[in-house]
Write a protein that holds these residues in place. Sequence first.
Motif, mmCIF file in Angstrom:
data_model
loop_
_atom_site.group_PDB
_atom_site.id
_atom_site.type_symbol
_atom_site.label_atom_id
_atom_site.label_comp_id
_atom_site.label_asym_id
_atom_site.label_seq_id
_atom_site.Cartn_x
_atom_site.Cartn_y
_atom_site.Cartn_z
ATOM 1 N N ASN A 5 0.801 -1.215 0.000
ATOM 2 C CA ASN A 5 0.000 0.000 0.000
ATOM 3 C C ASN A 5 0.837 1.270 0.000
ATOM 4 O OD1 ASN A 5 -2.338 -1.389 -0.119
ATOM 5 N ND2 ASN A 5 -2.718 -1.384 2.089
ATOM 6 N N ASP A 6 2.096 1.118 0.356
ATOM 7 C CA ASP A 6 2.956 2.292 0.361
ATOM 8 C C ASP A 6 3.474 2.619 -1.027
ATOM 9 O OD1 ASP A 6 2.667 2.618 2.989
ATOM 10 O OD2 ASP A 6 4.489 1.543 3.557
ATOM 11 N N ILE A 7 3.349 1.642 -1.910
ATOM 12 C CA ILE A 7 3.955 1.830 -3.224
ATOM 13 C C ILE A 7 3.048 2.703 -4.082
ATOM 14 C CG2 ILE A 7 4.782 0.692 -5.295
ATOM 15 C CD1 ILE A 7 5.263 -1.792 -3.553
ATOM 16 N N ARG A 8 3.584 3.758 -4.571
ATOM 17 C CA ARG A 8 2.881 4.599 -5.531
ATOM 18 C C ARG A 8 3.704 4.594 -6.804
ATOM 19 N NH1 ARG A 8 -0.225 4.099 -2.217
ATOM 20 N NH2 ARG A 8 -1.460 5.593 -1.033
ATOM 21 N N TYR A 9 3.040 4.602 -7.928
ATOM 22 C CA TYR A 9 3.777 4.683 -9.183
ATOM 23 C C TYR A 9 4.432 6.038 -9.311
ATOM 24 C CZ TYR A 9 1.281 0.456 -10.376
ATOM 25 O OH TYR A 9 0.801 -0.817 -10.362
ATOM 26 N N ARG A 10 5.644 6.024 -9.844
ATOM 27 C CA ARG A 10 6.335 7.289 -10.075
ATOM 28 C C ARG A 10 6.116 7.777 -11.504
ATOM 29 N NH1 ARG A 10 11.116 8.305 -7.228
ATOM 30 N NH2 ARG A 10 11.214 10.212 -8.446
ATOM 31 N N ALA A 11 5.954 6.837 -12.427
ATOM 32 C CA ALA A 11 5.880 7.261 -13.832
ATOM 33 C C ALA A 11 5.367 6.147 -14.734
ATOM 34 C CB ALA A 11 7.262 7.703 -14.318
ATOM 35 N N ILE A 12 4.975 6.555 -15.936
ATOM 36 C CA ILE A 12 4.645 5.627 -17.013
ATOM 37 C C ILE A 12 5.687 5.846 -18.117
ATOM 38 C CG2 ILE A 12 2.958 5.102 -18.838
ATOM 39 C CD1 ILE A 12 0.817 6.197 -16.826
ATOM 40 N N VAL A 13 6.237 4.757 -18.648
ATOM 41 C CA VAL A 13 7.096 4.885 -19.823
ATOM 42 C C VAL A 13 6.389 4.215 -21.000
ATOM 43 C CG1 VAL A 13 9.349 5.140 -18.708
ATOM 44 C CG2 VAL A 13 8.405 2.848 -19.050
ATOM 45 N N ALA A 14 6.494 4.816 -22.171
ATOM 46 C CA ALA A 14 5.828 4.250 -23.339
ATOM 47 C C ALA A 14 6.762 4.289 -24.535
ATOM 48 C CB ALA A 14 4.547 5.019 -23.649
ATOM 49 N N GLY A 15 6.678 3.248 -25.367
ATOM 50 C CA GLY A 15 7.494 3.184 -26.569
ATOM 51 C C GLY A 15 6.612 2.923 -27.773
ATOM 52 N N LEU A 37 0.201 11.059 -12.968
ATOM 53 C CA LEU A 37 1.553 10.556 -13.219
ATOM 54 C C LEU A 37 2.193 11.262 -14.416
ATOM 55 C CD1 LEU A 37 0.964 6.696 -12.898
ATOM 56 C CD2 LEU A 37 2.056 8.206 -11.229
ATOM 57 N N PRO A 38 3.520 11.318 -14.435
ATOM 58 C CA PRO A 38 4.225 11.770 -15.640
ATOM 59 C C PRO A 38 4.314 10.617 -16.650
ATOM 60 C CG PRO A 38 5.682 11.749 -13.688
ATOM 61 C CD PRO A 38 4.456 10.993 -13.341
ATOM 62 N N LEU A 39 4.371 10.954 -17.933
ATOM 63 C CA LEU A 39 4.590 9.957 -18.980
ATOM 64 C C LEU A 39 5.882 10.293 -19.726
ATOM 65 C CD1 LEU A 39 1.209 10.768 -19.274
ATOM 66 C CD2 LEU A 39 1.404 8.587 -20.446
ATOM 67 N N LEU A 40 6.750 9.304 -19.862
ATOM 68 C CA LEU A 40 7.992 9.496 -20.619
ATOM 69 C C LEU A 40 7.878 8.642 -21.873
ATOM 70 C CD1 LEU A 40 10.558 9.065 -17.687
ATOM 71 C CD2 LEU A 40 9.042 10.959 -18.205
ATOM 72 N N VAL A 41 8.065 9.276 -23.019
ATOM 73 C CA VAL A 41 7.723 8.597 -24.266
ATOM 74 C C VAL A 41 8.863 8.634 -25.281
ATOM 75 C CG1 VAL A 41 6.100 8.570 -26.207
ATOM 76 C CG2 VAL A 41 5.306 9.226 -23.922
ATOM 77 N N VAL A 42 9.178 7.462 -25.830
ATOM 78 C CA VAL A 42 10.069 7.400 -26.980
ATOM 79 C C VAL A 42 9.242 7.071 -28.210
ATOM 80 C CG1 VAL A 42 11.827 6.024 -28.159
ATOM 81 C CG2 VAL A 42 12.239 6.858 -25.849
#
Lengths: 203, 275
Positions: A5-15, A37-42
Amino acid sequence: MSRANDIRYRAIVAGVSMGGVEALRVMFGGLPGDFPLPLLVVHHTGVDPGSELASILDARSAIRVKEADDEEVIRPGTAYLAPANYHLLVEKSGALALSVDPPVNFARPSVDVLFESAATAFGSRLIGVILTGAGSDGSRGLKAVQDKGGVAIVQDPADAEADSMPRGALAVVTADHVLPLKNICGLLCSLAASGAGKTDERR
Amino acid sequence: MNAVDIEDVEIRLLLEAIFRVYGYDFRQYAAASLRRRLTQWLQKSGLRSFSEAQARVLRDREVFSELLEGITVNVSEMFRDPHFFKALREEVVPHLKTFPFIKIWAAGCSAGEEVYSLAVLLCEEGLAGHYRIYATDINERILRQAEEGIYPLEKMQQFTQSYQRTGGKRDFADYYTARYDRAILARDLRNGIVFASHNLAVDAGLGEMQLVLCRNLLIYFTPALKERALSLFDGSLRSGGFLCLGTKETLSGRCIAGAYSEIAPGTRIYRKKYV
């Protein structure tokens, strides 16, 4: 060990590669402006400085879409696109980093480079998404995400404009979710809202 | 504790040890890219962990050299970002021509692609014999390679296209001789270039430059080391001199930013103001 329950997502990565502009339009378009959430995309073509792609996607999305800058700290509700001819990586601090290291899988930016660095930085607090594309970039990266306990999502190859990237990923990863593009934003929203990471940390 | 944290600790210890034994300071390199390069080196080395590697690296200089190679080589290309070289030719060279002699520092020159690109450009603008380029890099092996000016022939097609997009006026084939699968750059291009070892993390700056080129190296540094490098460049530049950074590198937010203005937005060519 962390409690689930302590775990929170930090980010989404997408390709994404071939068919990527439309796929990103759909995915970004389905997310609310206050997406947590932030999204980091390539996208394999990368974004040229001053190119239209980031601004076009930005205009059509409630979330903010921009070209990634060196040292920029990632923020919720924002998608960062890798710039053309640079790899995009992320530090543990949540600051973005760029490199001109040689192409990986013939690609710079490379999906694997982004995913592997994000898996190192965020461990199980990461969601990885492989969308339509030609080639096999992203398979290793998605496996790294899953090996660190993150969530692996793959666009249904039958639904993808180019199916080799999703197929390549599914060949090395037992994805947590395989679904058509139009359902991916809904899944991301519910994962982000649930806030809790997966309880089983795979190795 | 999971495996990731251990590797992070191992890398920090290794970098600290390298600094103490060999004097190379990678503790201020940006972690994500450095780790990627170190991991690639480790996989190639056949060693199982960074702890195991540390024992070898500290006692065997040859192993250290291989590691150094693995983490410091920057692959570049001639006329990378043709629009940059075009701006250099059109906006900066006219200012350089007003000096009887031009001193240029190319920091982090690696295998020399950018240095020779610059030499081509200066020669075409009639400045042959009127400049000295101090081409520096942390890696002495790559400097020797740079000095040779030999590149894979297969790259020449791409270099030629980029050259033409910079406003190049000649047949690019005039600048090299093809031999087997190699392209050997014309000897003349090497005139006026001094290759020397220099480490931006620990060494002092050079003096009285009109132009400093450091493109796509600062992205590998932490903010603190970026500041150090930029202050070295600033100390090495005359007023009215030019500082050129990579397309995704900027002075904004840096200590020296106030003393410079970008000659046109997005060029990443900064001119030092007269005080």
